[in-house]
Design a protein around this motif. Sequence first.
Motif: not given
Length: 224
Positions: A88-89, A93, A111-112, A116, A139-140, A154-155, A165
């Motif tokens: 989830g970049s 970050l 990143e999905p 982004r 991730a999954e 992060r977040a 995940w």
Amino acid sequence: MTETTQPRDESDVPRGLQDDPLNGSPDVEAYFGDRYPQVRHFAELLADQGVLRGLIGPRELERVWERHILNSAAVVPFLGDGVIVDIGSGAGLPGLVVAAMLPERRVVLVEPMERRVQWLLEASREVGIDNVTVLRGRAEEVKESVEADVITARAVASIDKLVKWCAPLLAPEGEMVLLKGRSAGDELERAKYALRKHRLVGEVLEAGTLPGLEPTRVVRLTRA
Ligand SMILES: C[S@@+](CC[C@H](N)C(=O)[O-])C[C@H]1O[C@@H](n2cnc3c(N)ncnc32)[C@H](O)[C@@H]1O
């Protein structure tokens, strides 16, 4: 490595960043050492385009260094060896900051969201960070494509969800280092069943950067 970072004068610095009390600080420069030019270039790019591209909020512009760049950098001392996978970049970050600080390590940014992903590709190219691979997906969904020695996030989601995940992405001796802030202990407690299921144990560690800045917390999850 291709170094595209150019010396810049003050007029190149985006407006919001000029008001950031840490922008141009000798302490920040010393902290990043020879990685400072690249990290600074990334901070400037993020301040210039981050609000427009929906990556950061407008009120965050004056705190880009402390809130985003140094907060991301805080994870670096906890990263062991091998391939780092940042889940989830988003804005990059901590993934792009980590990659700029550790140019000898391979860093995969997962990143999905397409826009982004485009940002991550453009930002890494523009700043000259060439040790990253950007992977579009959740991730999954990326188990077939990555094996992580270290996972960062992060977040992105609660520890509970991240464990479900991301545990399947870990190499046999792999570990997760999650930037979590104040909620770290409570979240870790709520994740205890997921940790047990995936044979992981967790600890909360304080992660500081510059004297005078509030340290953040990382949750390190290792094999039980
Ligand atoms: C709030 S943003 C945080 C981005 C960045 N890590 C940061 O600290 O600024 C959460 C990011 O996680 C991504 N995300 C959400 N669900 C995800 C999943 N299942 N797998 C990977 N990334 C995910 C979102 O697309 C988004 O970019």
